[in-house]
Design a protein around this motif. Structure first.
Motif, PDB file in Angstrom:
ATOM      1  N   PRO A 243      39.911  57.160   6.932  1.00  0.00           N
ATOM      2  CA  PRO A 243      38.718  58.016   6.792  1.00  0.00           C
ATOM      3  C   PRO A 243      38.962  59.212   5.872  1.00  0.00           C
ATOM      4  N   PHE A 244      40.165  59.759   5.900  1.00  0.00           N
ATOM      5  CA  PHE A 244      40.525  60.862   5.015  1.00  0.00           C
ATOM      6  C   PHE A 244      40.482  60.419   3.556  1.00  0.00           C
ATOM      7  N   ILE A 245      40.987  59.237   3.289  1.00  0.00           N
ATOM      8  CA  ILE A 245      40.989  58.704   1.926  1.00  0.00           C
ATOM      9  C   ILE A 245      39.554  58.470   1.446  1.00  0.00           C
TER      10      ILE A 245
ATOM     11  N   VAL B 195      53.443  58.226   1.882  1.00  0.00           N
ATOM     12  CA  VAL B 195      54.773  58.681   1.466  1.00  0.00           C
ATOM     13  C   VAL B 195      55.005  60.106   1.958  1.00  0.00           C
ATOM     14  N   ALA B 196      53.963  60.947   1.919  1.00  0.00           N
ATOM     15  CA  ALA B 196      54.091  62.306   2.439  1.00  0.00           C
ATOM     16  C   ALA B 196      54.272  62.317   3.954  1.00  0.00           C
TER      17      ALA B 196
ATOM     18  N   ILE C 191      41.524  52.138  -7.675  1.00  0.00           N
ATOM     19  CA  ILE C 191      42.821  52.665  -8.105  1.00  0.00           C
ATOM     20  C   ILE C 191      43.084  54.008  -7.441  1.00  0.00           C
ATOM     21  N   LEU C 192      42.080  54.874  -7.431  1.00  0.00           N
ATOM     22  CA  LEU C 192      42.218  56.179  -6.798  1.00  0.00           C
ATOM     23  C   LEU C 192      42.490  56.045  -5.304  1.00  0.00           C
ATOM     24  N   SER C 193      41.815  55.101  -4.652  1.00  0.00           N
ATOM     25  CA  SER C 193      42.026  54.888  -3.214  1.00  0.00           C
ATOM     26  C   SER C 193      43.456  54.462  -2.918  1.00  0.00           C
ATOM     27  N   VAL C 194      43.990  53.559  -3.717  1.00  0.00           N
ATOM     28  CA  VAL C 194      45.371  53.101  -3.500  1.00  0.00           C
ATOM     29  C   VAL C 194      46.358  54.233  -3.775  1.00  0.00           C
ATOM     30  N   ILE C 195      46.132  55.000  -4.837  1.00  0.00           N
ATOM     31  CA  ILE C 195      47.029  56.114  -5.147  1.00  0.00           C
ATOM     32  C   ILE C 195      47.022  57.138  -4.014  1.00  0.00           C
TER      33      ILE C 195
ATOM     34  N   MET D 162      47.907  49.201   1.772  1.00  0.00           N
ATOM     35  CA  MET D 162      46.918  48.616   2.690  1.00  0.00           C
ATOM     36  C   MET D 162      45.843  49.622   3.053  1.00  0.00           C
ATOM     37  N   ALA D 163      46.230  50.877   3.290  1.00  0.00           N
ATOM     38  CA  ALA D 163      45.245  51.910   3.645  1.00  0.00           C
ATOM     39  C   ALA D 163      44.295  52.168   2.482  1.00  0.00           C
ATOM     40  N   GLY D 164      44.825  52.230   1.274  1.00  0.00           N
ATOM     41  CA  GLY D 164      43.970  52.454   0.109  1.00  0.00           C
ATOM     42  C   GLY D 164      42.994  51.318  -0.123  1.00  0.00           C
TER      43      GLY D 164
END
Length: 83
Positions: free
Chosen positions: A13-15, A46-47, A35-39, A65-67
């Protein structure tokens, strides 16, 4: 992968919200949304990885997967609301 590796999916939901803000602020073309969603998903996971004591590779995979899930939910919501 253990259960704690999957906690990164909670960022979906944050993405979605962040992609919508970026899209409206910078007049982003629709073709760049996946692309933006995956990034953002990879960056978020990673954070989050050090605080969850997760290795980097599972964090990257869950981020992808989340993106992709965020992008799919975005397009599904858009299609159902008829925007």
């Amino acid at each position: 992968m253990e259960l704690q590796d999957w906690w990164g999916l909670n960022g979906i939901p944050f993405i979605i919200a962040l992609v919508e803000v970026i899209k409206r602020t910078f007049r982003l073309n629709k073709r760049y949304i996946p692309i933006l969603s995956v990034i953002l998903g990879v960056g978020f996971n990673v954070a989050l990885a050090p605080s969850m004591q997760t290795d980097l590779l599972p964090a990257i995979l869950v981020g992808i997967m989340a993106g992709l899930a965020a992008c799919g939910m975005y397009s599904g919501i858009k299609a159902s609301w008829g925007k």
